[in-house]
Structures are given as structure tokens and as C-alpha cells.
Enzyme design. Structure first.
Site, PDB file in Angstrom:
ATOM      1  N   TRP A   1      76.671   7.099  46.686  1.00 26.27           N
ATOM      2  CA  TRP A   1      75.354   6.457  46.746  1.00 26.27           C
ATOM      3  C   TRP A   1      75.197   5.329  45.731  1.00 26.27           C
ATOM      4  CZ3 TRP A   1      73.542   6.727  41.936  1.00 26.27           C
ATOM      5  CH2 TRP A   1      74.004   7.781  41.135  1.00 26.27           C
ATOM      6  N   ASN A   2      76.071   5.233  44.721  1.00 29.62           N
ATOM      7  CA  ASN A   2      75.755   4.291  43.632  1.00 29.62           C
ATOM      8  C   ASN A   2      75.961   2.829  44.026  1.00 29.62           C
ATOM      9  OD1 ASN A   2      78.559   4.607  43.530  1.00 29.62           O
ATOM     10  ND2 ASN A   2      78.659   4.412  41.316  1.00 29.62           N
TER      11      ASN A   2
ATOM     12  N   LYS B   1      81.606   8.092  56.792  1.00 28.18           N
ATOM     13  CA  LYS B   1      80.489   8.981  56.422  1.00 28.18           C
ATOM     14  C   LYS B   1      79.920   8.469  55.098  1.00 28.18           C
ATOM     15  CE  LYS B   1      79.676  12.275  53.823  1.00 28.18           C
ATOM     16  NZ  LYS B   1      78.281  11.946  53.448  1.00 28.18           N
ATOM     17  N   PRO B   2      78.739   7.826  55.142  1.00 24.41           N
ATOM     18  CA  PRO B   2      78.160   7.337  53.884  1.00 24.41           C
ATOM     19  C   PRO B   2      77.460   8.475  53.154  1.00 24.41           C
ATOM     20  CG  PRO B   2      76.694   6.817  55.711  1.00 24.41           C
ATOM     21  CD  PRO B   2      77.893   7.540  56.309  1.00 24.41           C
TER      22      PRO B   2
ATOM     23  N   GLY C   1      84.056   8.838  45.086  1.00 24.57           N
ATOM     24  CA  GLY C   1      83.039   9.821  44.698  1.00 24.57           C
ATOM     25  C   GLY C   1      83.502  10.589  43.483  1.00 24.57           C
ATOM     26  N   SER C   2      82.951  11.772  43.321  1.00 28.80           N
ATOM     27  CA  SER C   2      83.227  12.537  42.098  1.00 28.80           C
ATOM     28  C   SER C   2      84.625  13.161  42.130  1.00 28.80           C
ATOM     29  CB  SER C   2      82.172  13.629  41.939  1.00 28.80           C
ATOM     30  OG  SER C   2      82.255  14.496  43.035  1.00 28.80           O
TER      31      SER C   2
ATOM     32  N   GLU D   1      89.196   7.260  44.782  1.00 34.08           N
ATOM     33  CA  GLU D   1      88.549   6.511  43.696  1.00 34.08           C
ATOM     34  C   GLU D   1      87.506   7.438  43.109  1.00 34.08           C
ATOM     35  OE1 GLU D   1      89.323   3.539  42.677  1.00 34.08           O
ATOM     36  OE2 GLU D   1      90.523   2.725  44.299  1.00 34.08           O
ATOM     37  N   LEU D   2      87.830   8.034  41.959  1.00 35.77           N
ATOM     38  CA  LEU D   2      87.005   9.150  41.471  1.00 35.77           C
ATOM     39  C   LEU D   2      86.234   8.774  40.195  1.00 35.77           C
ATOM     40  CD1 LEU D   2      89.638  11.931  42.237  1.00 35.77           C
ATOM     41  CD2 LEU D   2      87.906  10.937  43.740  1.00 35.77           C
TER      42      LEU D   2
ATOM     43  N   CYS E   1      80.929   3.980  37.992  1.00 41.16           N
ATOM     44  CA  CYS E   1      82.146   4.700  37.587  1.00 41.16           C
ATOM     45  C   CYS E   1      82.867   3.986  36.438  1.00 41.16           C
ATOM     46  CB  CYS E   1      83.069   4.846  38.775  1.00 41.16           C
ATOM     47  SG  CYS E   1      83.422   3.263  39.540  1.00 41.16           S
TER      48      CYS E   1
ATOM     49  N   GLU F   1      81.325  12.813  32.227  1.00 39.23           N
ATOM     50  CA  GLU F   1      80.867  11.521  32.765  1.00 39.23           C
ATOM     51  C   GLU F   1      79.331  11.465  32.637  1.00 39.23           C
ATOM     52  OE1 GLU F   1      81.424  11.034  37.044  1.00 39.23           O
ATOM     53  OE2 GLU F   1      81.888   8.920  36.764  1.00 39.23           O
TER      54      GLU F   1
HETATM   55  N1  NAD Z   1      86.428   5.209  41.150  1.00 39.22           N
HETATM   56  C1  NAD Z   1      85.533   4.527  41.830  1.00 39.22           C
HETATM   57  O1  NAD Z   1      85.819   3.448  42.365  1.00 39.22           O
HETATM   58  C2  NAD Z   1      84.141   5.053  41.969  1.00 39.22           C
HETATM   59  C3  NAD Z   1      83.150   4.188  42.460  1.00 39.22           C
HETATM   60  C4  NAD Z   1      81.849   4.674  42.606  1.00 39.22           C
HETATM   61  C5  NAD Z   1      81.558   5.993  42.273  1.00 39.22           C
HETATM   62  N2  NAD Z   1      82.527   6.793  41.805  1.00 39.22           N
HETATM   63  C6  NAD Z   1      82.224   8.173  41.406  1.00 39.22           C
HETATM   64  O2  NAD Z   1      81.330   8.775  42.353  1.00 39.22           O
HETATM   65  C7  NAD Z   1      80.515   9.743  41.719  1.00 39.22           C
HETATM   66  C8  NAD Z   1      79.069   9.495  42.094  1.00 39.22           C
HETATM   67  O3  NAD Z   1      78.913   9.513  43.467  1.00 39.22           O
HETATM   68  P1  NAD Z   1      78.381  10.793  44.273  1.00 39.22           P
HETATM   69  O4  NAD Z   1      77.430  11.578  43.446  1.00 39.22           O
HETATM   70  O5  NAD Z   1      77.931  10.311  45.613  1.00 39.22           O
HETATM   71  O6  NAD Z   1      79.720  11.622  44.429  1.00 39.22           O
HETATM   72  P2  NAD Z   1      80.003  12.877  45.344  1.00 39.22           P
HETATM   73  O7  NAD Z   1      81.423  13.249  45.127  1.00 39.22           O
HETATM   74  O8  NAD Z   1      78.977  13.925  45.198  1.00 39.22           O
HETATM   75  O9  NAD Z   1      79.802  12.294  46.817  1.00 39.22           O
HETATM   76  C9  NAD Z   1      80.590  11.240  47.308  1.00 39.22           C
HETATM   77  C10 NAD Z   1      80.612  11.341  48.827  1.00 39.22           C
HETATM   78  O10 NAD Z   1      81.251  12.559  49.180  1.00 39.22           O
HETATM   79  C11 NAD Z   1      80.415  13.301  50.041  1.00 39.22           C
HETATM   80  N3  NAD Z   1      80.683  14.725  49.848  1.00 39.22           N
HETATM   81  C12 NAD Z   1      80.067  15.603  49.020  1.00 39.22           C
HETATM   82  N4  NAD Z   1      80.610  16.831  49.157  1.00 39.22           N
HETATM   83  C13 NAD Z   1      81.596  16.722  50.076  1.00 39.22           C
HETATM   84  C14 NAD Z   1      82.525  17.648  50.656  1.00 39.22           C
HETATM   85  N5  NAD Z   1      82.560  18.926  50.290  1.00 39.22           N
HETATM   86  N6  NAD Z   1      83.396  17.173  51.570  1.00 39.22           N
HETATM   87  C15 NAD Z   1      83.384  15.866  51.937  1.00 39.22           C
HETATM   88  N7  NAD Z   1      82.529  14.958  51.434  1.00 39.22           N
HETATM   89  C16 NAD Z   1      81.645  15.373  50.515  1.00 39.22           C
HETATM   90  C17 NAD Z   1      79.016  12.861  49.680  1.00 39.22           C
HETATM   91  O11 NAD Z   1      78.103  13.150  50.717  1.00 39.22           O
HETATM   92  C18 NAD Z   1      79.231  11.370  49.472  1.00 39.22           C
HETATM   93  O12 NAD Z   1      79.271  10.720  50.709  1.00 39.22           O
HETATM   94  C19 NAD Z   1      80.774   9.565  40.234  1.00 39.22           C
HETATM   95  O13 NAD Z   1      81.636  10.564  39.790  1.00 39.22           O
HETATM   96  C20 NAD Z   1      81.438   8.198  40.154  1.00 39.22           C
HETATM   97  O14 NAD Z   1      82.233   7.995  39.030  1.00 39.22           O
HETATM   98  C21 NAD Z   1      83.815   6.362  41.651  1.00 39.22           C
HETATM   99  N1  LIG Z   2      81.284  -0.705  42.397  1.00 38.49           N
HETATM  100  C1  LIG Z   2      81.675  -0.594  41.076  1.00 38.49           C
HETATM  101  C2  LIG Z   2      82.541   0.552  40.794  1.00 38.49           C
HETATM  102  C3  LIG Z   2      81.985   1.902  40.917  1.00 38.49           C
HETATM  103  O1  LIG Z   2      81.034   2.518  40.524  1.00 38.49           O
HETATM  104  C4  LIG Z   2      82.417  -1.827  40.717  1.00 38.49           C
HETATM  105  O2  LIG Z   2      83.119  -2.361  41.570  1.00 38.49           O
HETATM  106  O3  LIG Z   2      82.258  -2.247  39.605  1.00 38.49           O
END
Ligand code: NAD
Ligand SMILES: N[C@@H](CC=O)C(=O)O
Length: 483
Positions: free
Chosen positions: A152-153, A176-177, A229-230, A251-252, A285, A386
Site C-alpha cells: 500500500w505504501n 493483486k494490489p 511487501g513485508s 522486494e522486502l 522501505c 523496521e
Molecule cells: N523492498 C521494496 O522494494 C519495498 C517497497 C515497498 C514496501 N516494502 C515493504 O512492504 C512492507 C509494507 O507493505 P505492506 O504492509 O503492504 O506489506 P504486507 O507484506 O503486509 O503486504 C504486501 C502485499 O502482500 C499481500 N499479502 C498479505 N498477506 C499475504 C499472504 N499471506 N499471501 C499473499 N499475499 C499477502 C498484501 O495484501 C499486500 O498486497 C514493509 O515491510 C516495506 O518495507 C518493500
Molecule cells: N517506492 C520506493 C521504495 C519502497 O518503499 C522507492 O522507490 O523509493
């Protein structure tokens, strides 16, 4: 509901059709707490249909003349640029970030489409020296169906930086967003429809994350999962993908260190820190989460930093004067408050901020003051967890070796930053930091031309740059004997 949202499709998009469902989920504006839309939730059969559709569309999309694919991608980029104002408003309404940040994000998505369209023309194969009468060649081919799961970020940017290279390389997509911010995704899919992307090439499903994730990982028709995501969810998907052996990009999470050495340009360091830390209210992130400041310049650094942080205007992202919007949800406020209380209980000093804003314009949203904590140390949760919010934890150091050891003392390895002048110190810093990205006297580390991604528990794979598109192809070796 505002007009930009009233006009939006809120259904699934499968095989070029908008598909409605009985089950719906509310989307909340984090600045006001209001429900701004209700979004279709897919059942199991609809998720399977989306995968099947993408599978069937693959051969046609892959076989398209390259210049035709490139034309589609540039058309999408044009549409993103033409609609940037409207898409930015949709993003701010569902996610909260200031409108100017939303607009930059949409435009960066257009850049992703243009960059990857052109990179697809440069997916050169290779010739390997071979015995007489033989030709050894490597050909890069698309993988097939790519399933993308996004957070979502960055409700638009995380989608465009996956879909653009995937389509450019000749793959089809099921997205899947995040359930918190599906509207930006739907707005992008409306543009795909306007660009007349062939049916089935790009599909979107919303619904139970767990069930959709399981359907993606279980399916033999899905050839790659790209996830942002996380870390815990990334690890779960990795484990689930074992039986079907998916190619993956993960990308976590991140927990970026920001080192300010004794010979740093303090003004530049403060400016960089404010820009990187408060972008999207710290919900990034690559946001600096642990600020290591040399003890000899600490007072000067704080004298410049504190007034800058106190001058930031918190407010609804739709107001032009807002520097910082709300956090995404109530539980995000709780997590930040817990980190602050845990740190102050263990001896950190609250220099400024630290409180939720609840009066007047803030009364129904998820607003918190930008915060500085001093005297932070390793006993505190904020050192290892984090943060994902507007908190600056200050940690002092006396030698660069000490700072680097603390900077690397984390399971994460995404972004890192340092401000210094001496070239041998700069070299030492950039070679010692165990991170996928290092910004030296600079915080702009996310560009279409440069690789983005992490090491350790921040995942693997690279987005953007000439490397990004390579995550969406497979290398085929052809050995031809000329008889
Ligand atoms: N490394 C990167 O490029 C990057 C960029 C942006 C965000 N992030 C990370 O994302 C996290 C924040 O985003 P968030 O809260 O949406 O993360 P999240 O892991 O909770 O969710 C990310 C996505 O995964 C889905 N999801 C949740 N549970 C799932 C499951 N069991 N199976 C499949 N999909 C599932 C969510 O609905 C969402 O679409 C932070 O940890 C951040 O650092 C990383
Ligand atoms: N979208 C961000 C990364 C993740 O949170 C960026 O590209 O800087």
C-alpha cells in the site's frame, strides 16, 4: 465520495472485462477515516479464471512484433502522463501522501513504461565460441504468466515497476494490489483498457490476500511471482512456492542506516535526512531508520535538524501546504507509539514530537507528530525493528568502524546512506555496508536507470535499470550443428 473515485471501476478486470462480485471491501481515506469506495472481492474460481486467461493470452503477446509491444507500452506511458493529476488525487485519497508526492509517483510509473519499452529492444542474446560447424547461442525468452503482489505504501509505483518490465519482456500478468489501496491499481487498469491492450494480457484480482497468494503459488500456470511487501509475507510466499518451483523476485522490508561522519557537510546531511525520512511520512522501505552521528558534530547536527523537523506541516495530503500526511491505519499509529514508549522507557530522550494528533482537522485521521529520539541504543526495539513512520532515532559513534558495525547489525539489507568527505572513508563505507543500495552524500537511490533491491532478509532480485527486465526472462541455450 469525491468525483475522481465515483467515476472509477471498482471490479475485477479479467480477460479485458470488468467482473463484478457480491463480496465487497471498504477502502478508507486515512486522513478522514471515511469510506471512499467498496471494492469487488474475487472468489477462488475468479482467481483461477484470471490465471487461465493470462496463460491463454501469453502465446499471442509473446509472438507480437516487438515494435507493436513497444508501441502499447509508450501509449500506456502517455496515458499515465495525461492522467497524472487525476491518478495523484485518487492515490492521496486512499493512501494519504501529499498530492505532489503522488503525482511524482504516477510520473515515475510512466518513466518505468518508457524505460522498459526501450530495454525490451536491447534484450540481446549472446553468441558463445563454439566448435567448428556449431553455433552456441543464448536467447532471452519471456517466462509466461507473472503474478504480482504489491503493498500500500506506493500504490502506483510498485505496480508499474513490475508490470512494465513483465509486459515489455513478453509476459502476461495477474496483479493483486494491496487491499488498503486498490483504487490506484484500478485506475491504471482503466488506462490499460484505453490503450487497448489485448484481452487477458493484464488482469487484476482483489480479495483475500492469503487465498489469492495460495492460488498463485499453487498454480502450475503461474511461472513467476514478483512480490513487494513485508519480510514475513515474502518468506511465506517463498516457502509456498517450493512445490511449483516458481521464479521469484522478493522486494522486502528495510531498516536503512544513515551515517553522518565527522567530516560530513552537515547542512547537506540534514537536508538529505529530512527528504528521505519524511517522504511518504516514513512509510518507505528505504527510509533512514537509524541515524548514526559522530559524537564530535552531534550538537551542530541537532541544532540544524530539530527546527527543520519542527517546521514540517502535518495535514491532509490534499492540502497543498501539507508536508506530511497521515499514517495508513490505526495499527500503524499503535506500532510507532509502542516503539517510542519502548525507547523512552529504556533511556532515550524525546527531543520533539512523539504524540498522536487528534484535535480539529486531525480528529478522524491517523496523524502523528514527526519525532526525534536521542540516545537510542541496541536495547531498544526501534534499533532492530523496521519503523515505517516519522521517527528519527539518533545514535552516536566515535569511530567509523563502530558506526559500520552497528549499521550492519540488522537482518535487513536494502538501502543505506552516509555523509562524509574523505575519499578513503567513503570507499571504506561503500565497500563495508552490507546493503543492496548505498547513497553517499545523496539520498536519491530510486531511479528508472539504476538497480533497486536488497540482500539478506530484504529479499532478492532487482527492479529498474537494465537488470530489471532480466528478472522477467529466461535464458535459453541453443546448440546448432551445421551438417
Ligand atoms: N523492498 C521494496 O522494494 C519495498 C517497497 C515497498 C514496501 N516494502 C515493504 O512492504 C512492507 C509494507 O507493505 P505492506 O504492509 O503492504 O506489506 P504486507 O507484506 O503486509 O503486504 C504486501 C502485499 O502482500 C499481500 N499479502 C498479505 N498477506 C499475504 C499472504 N499471506 N499471501 C499473499 N499475499 C499477502 C498484501 O495484501 C499486500 O498486497 C514493509 O515491510 C516495506 O518495507 C518493500
Ligand atoms: N517506492 C520506493 C521504495 C519502497 O518503499 C522507492 O522507490 O523509493
Amino acid at each position: 465520495m469525491t468525483n475522481v473515485i465515483n467515476e472509477l471501476h471498482t471490479d475485477l478486470y479479467i480477460n479485458g472485462e470488468w467482473v463484478t462480485t457480491q463480496d465487497k471491501k471498504d477502502v478508507i481515506n486515512p486522513a478522514t477515516g471515511e469510506t471512499i469506495a467498496q471494492i469487488a472481492q474475487a472468489n477462488e474460481a475468479q482467481v483461477e479464471e484470471a490465471i487461465q486467461t493470462a496463460h491463454e493470452a501469453f502465446s499471442g503477446w509473446k509472438a507480437l512484433e516487438l515494435k507493436e509491444r513497444v508501441t502499447y507500452l509508450h501509449k500506456i506511458a502517455d496515458l499515465l502522463e495525461e492522467n497524472a493529476g487525476r491518478l495523484a488525487e485518487i492515490m492521496t485519497l486512499e493512501q494519504g501522501k501529499p498530492l505532489k508526492e503522488s503525482k511524482l509517483e504516477v510520473l515515475s510509473g510512466a518513466e518505468s513504461f518508457r524505460w522498459n519499452a526501450e530495454e525490451s529492444r536491447r534484450l540481446y542474446g549472446e553468441l558463445i565460441p563454439a566448435p567448428n560447424n556449431h553455433k552456441y547461442e543464448i536467447i532471452y525468452e519471456p517466462i509466461g504468466v507473472v503474478a504480482a503482489i504489491t503493498p500500500w505504501n506506493f500504490p502506483s509505483g510498485m505496480i508499474t515497476r513490475k508490470i512494465a518490465p513483465a509486459l515489455a519482456a513478453g509476459n502476461t500478468i495477474v496483479l493483486k494490489p494491496s487491499g488498503d489501496t486498490p483504487l490506484s491499481a484500478l485506475a491504471i487498469f482503466e488506462l490499460f483498457e484505453q490503450a487497448e491492450l489485448p484481452k487477458g494480457v493484464a488482469n487484476i484480482v482483489m480479495g483475500s490476500s492469503k487465498e489469492i497468494g495460495q492460488a498463485f503459488t499453487d498454480s502450475n500456470k503461474v511461472n513467476k511471482i514478483t512480490f513487494t511487501g513485508s519480510t514475513p509475507i515474502g518468506k511465506a510466499l517463498y516457502e509456498q512456492s517450493g512445490q511449483t518451483l516458481k521464479k521469484m523476485s522478493l522486494e522486502l522490508g528495510g531498516h536503512a542506516p544513515f551515517i553522518v561522519h565527522e567530516d560530513a557537510d552537515i547542512e547537506a546531511a540534514v537536508k538529505g535526512l529530512i527528504a528521505a525520512k519524511f517522504r511518504n511520512n516514513g512509510q518507505v522501505c528505504i527510509a533512514p531508520n537509524r541515524i548514526f552521528v559522530h559524537s564530535s558534530i552531534k550538537d551542530k547536527f541537532m541544532d540544524k535538524l530539530v527546527p527543520e523537523v519542527e517546521a514540517l506541516k502535518v495535514g491532509n495530503g490534499l492540502n497543498e501546504e501539507s508536508d506530511i500526511g497521515p499514517l495508513i491505519r490505526e495499527d500503524a499509529i499503535d506500532k510507532i507509539k509502542q516503539q517510542i514508549v519502548n525507547a523512552t522507557d529504556k533511556g532515550a530522550t524525546l527531543v520533539t514530537g512523539g504524540h498522536r494528533l487528534t484535535e480539529g482537522e486531525y480528529s478522524n485521521g491517523f496523524f502523528i507528530q514527526p519525532t526525534i529520539l536521542d540516545h537510542v541504543n541496541k536495547t531498544m526495539d526501534i534499533f532492530y525493528e523496521e519503523t515505517f513512520g516519522p521517527v528519527i532515532p539518533i545514535i552516536t559513534f566515535d569511530t567509523i568502524e563502530e558506526a559500520l558495525a552497528m549499521a550492519n547489525d540488522t537482518e535487513y539489507g536494502l538501502a543505506s546512506y552516509a555523509y562524509a568527505s574523505d575519499s578513503s572513508i567513503i570507499q571504506q563505507i561503500s565497500r563495508t555496508l552490507e546493503y543492496g543500495m548505498v547513497g553517499i552524500n545523496e539520498v536519491a537511490i530510486s531511479n528508472p536507470e539504476t538497480p533497486f533491491g536488497g540482500v539478506k532478509h530484504s529479499g532478492f532480485g532487482r527492479e529498474n535499470s537494465h537488470l530489471g527486465i532480466k528478472e522477467y526472462v529466461t535464458a535459453k541455450f541453443v546448440n546448432t550443428q551445421f551438417l
